[in-house]
Design an enzyme around this catalytic site. Structure first.
Site, PDB file in Angstrom:
ATOM      1  N   LYS A  52       0.664  -1.090   0.196  1.00 54.34           N
ATOM      2  CA  LYS A  52       0.139  -0.080  -0.011  1.00 54.34           C
ATOM      3  C   LYS A  52       1.042   1.268  -0.087  1.00 54.34           C
ATOM      4  O   LYS A  52       0.475   2.261  -0.678  1.00 54.34           O
ATOM      5  CB  LYS A  52      -0.966  -0.057   1.271  1.00 54.34           C
ATOM      6  CG  LYS A  52      -1.949  -1.026   0.977  1.00 54.34           C
ATOM      7  CD  LYS A  52      -2.870  -1.097   2.220  1.00 54.34           C
ATOM      8  CE  LYS A  52      -4.006  -2.004   1.959  1.00 54.34           C
ATOM      9  NZ  LYS A  52      -4.996  -2.105   3.122  1.00 54.34           N
ATOM     10  N   ALA A  71      -1.578   0.370   6.226  1.00 50.11           N
ATOM     11  CA  ALA A  71      -1.865  -0.921   7.149  1.00 50.11           C
ATOM     12  C   ALA A  71      -2.760  -2.016   6.531  1.00 50.11           C
ATOM     13  O   ALA A  71      -3.561  -1.654   5.655  1.00 50.11           O
ATOM     14  CB  ALA A  71      -2.749  -0.247   8.451  1.00 50.11           C
ATOM     15  N   ASP A  72      -2.810  -2.941   7.152  1.00 52.94           N
ATOM     16  CA  ASP A  72      -3.548  -4.142   6.604  1.00 52.94           C
ATOM     17  C   ASP A  72      -4.020  -5.012   7.949  1.00 52.94           C
ATOM     18  O   ASP A  72      -3.079  -5.250   8.723  1.00 52.94           O
ATOM     19  CB  ASP A  72      -3.042  -4.828   5.518  1.00 52.94           C
ATOM     20  CG  ASP A  72      -4.107  -5.694   4.778  1.00 52.94           C
ATOM     21  OD1 ASP A  72      -4.771  -4.869   4.295  1.00 52.94           O
ATOM     22  OD2 ASP A  72      -4.469  -6.809   5.122  1.00 52.94           O
ATOM     23  N   THR A  73      -5.166  -5.414   7.993  1.00 51.71           N
ATOM     24  CA  THR A  73      -5.396  -6.438   9.113  1.00 51.71           C
ATOM     25  C   THR A  73      -6.261  -7.716   8.413  1.00 51.71           C
ATOM     26  O   THR A  73      -7.297  -7.553   7.638  1.00 51.71           O
ATOM     27  CB  THR A  73      -6.632  -5.617   9.972  1.00 51.71           C
ATOM     28  OG1 THR A  73      -6.000  -4.396  10.450  1.00 51.71           O
ATOM     29  CG2 THR A  73      -7.093  -6.366  11.116  1.00 51.71           C
ATOM     30  N   SER A 108      -0.714  -5.193  10.388  1.00 51.89           N
ATOM     31  CA  SER A 108       0.713  -4.761  10.073  1.00 51.89           C
ATOM     32  C   SER A 108       0.578  -3.057   9.717  1.00 51.89           C
ATOM     33  O   SER A 108      -0.477  -2.971   9.052  1.00 51.89           O
ATOM     34  CB  SER A 108       1.346  -5.361   9.100  1.00 51.89           C
ATOM     35  OG  SER A 108       1.683  -6.816   9.409  1.00 51.89           O
TER      36      SER A 108
END
Length: 195
Positions: A52, A71-73, A108
């Protein structure tokens, strides 16, 4: 303080940036978030968070800002990764799988520094326990549409909190921006937080 490009359309991440008093602008990064074949949630979220940021760098070529955050979840249950459901039926399947079970939430966050020209990242995880859900509760929750656009088909900071019996770890990790890790990363990369 210096403005940060937030490479995410997440309203909750925007709320956290506001709470932290960070000036920011939004540039959602459209990347492939396919989960097919992925089994390692920490590696997967770290790769997506970095991608991203890289996408935002590519889009802003020639007018690169000093700071970019992505960010990523994801949710992890029984060695399976749950991302964002693409339909009500998929959301229903996810909620049934989570019902009465304990699962991991992994987030993250990546940060580009225009000073070092490098991307740093941190990953946090926590354990969430869901109460056993009836079919009526699942249908009621699906009717709220909160499941749309979120990993695991639920939003911890909204009505889904009614279903959560225990959290081990930081709720901010579940909401999509692990605040301690993000704060430490800002400071260690020289962001003038509090200056």
């Amino acid at each position: 303080m210096e403005s940060i490009i937030l490479a995410s359309g997440s309203l909750r991440r925007q709320e956290y940036f506001k709470m932290l008093g960070l000036p920011f602008s939004i540039l959602p990064a459209e990347i492939d978030e396919s989960i097919e074949g992925e089994t390692n949630p920490k590696k997967f979220t770290a790769e997506l968070a970095v991608k991203k940021v890289e996408k935002a760098i590519q889009v802003m070529a020639g007018r690169l800002p000093k700071w970019i955050c992505g960010a990523d979840t994801v949710i992890s249950l029984d060695d399976k990764i749950f991302g964002k459901p693409e339909s009500r039926e998929e959301a229903s399947q996810m909620l049934r799988a989570l019902s009465g079970r304990q699962h991991k939430v992994v987030t993250s966050v990546a940060l580009y520094s225009g000073v070092t020209k490098k991307i740093d990242f941190r990953t946090a995880s926590c354990t969430v326990t869901f109460a056993a859900l009836s079919e009526e509760e699942i249908e009621w929750y699906l009717d709220t549409n909160e499941w749309q656009g979120v990993a695991g088909a639920y939003r911890i900071q909204e009505l889904a909190s009614c279903f959560i019996t225990q959290i081990k770890g930081s709720p901010s990790t579940v909401a999509g921006l692990p605040l301690n890790e993000f704060y430490v990363m800002l400071r260690s990369n020289g962001y003038p937080y509090g200056a």
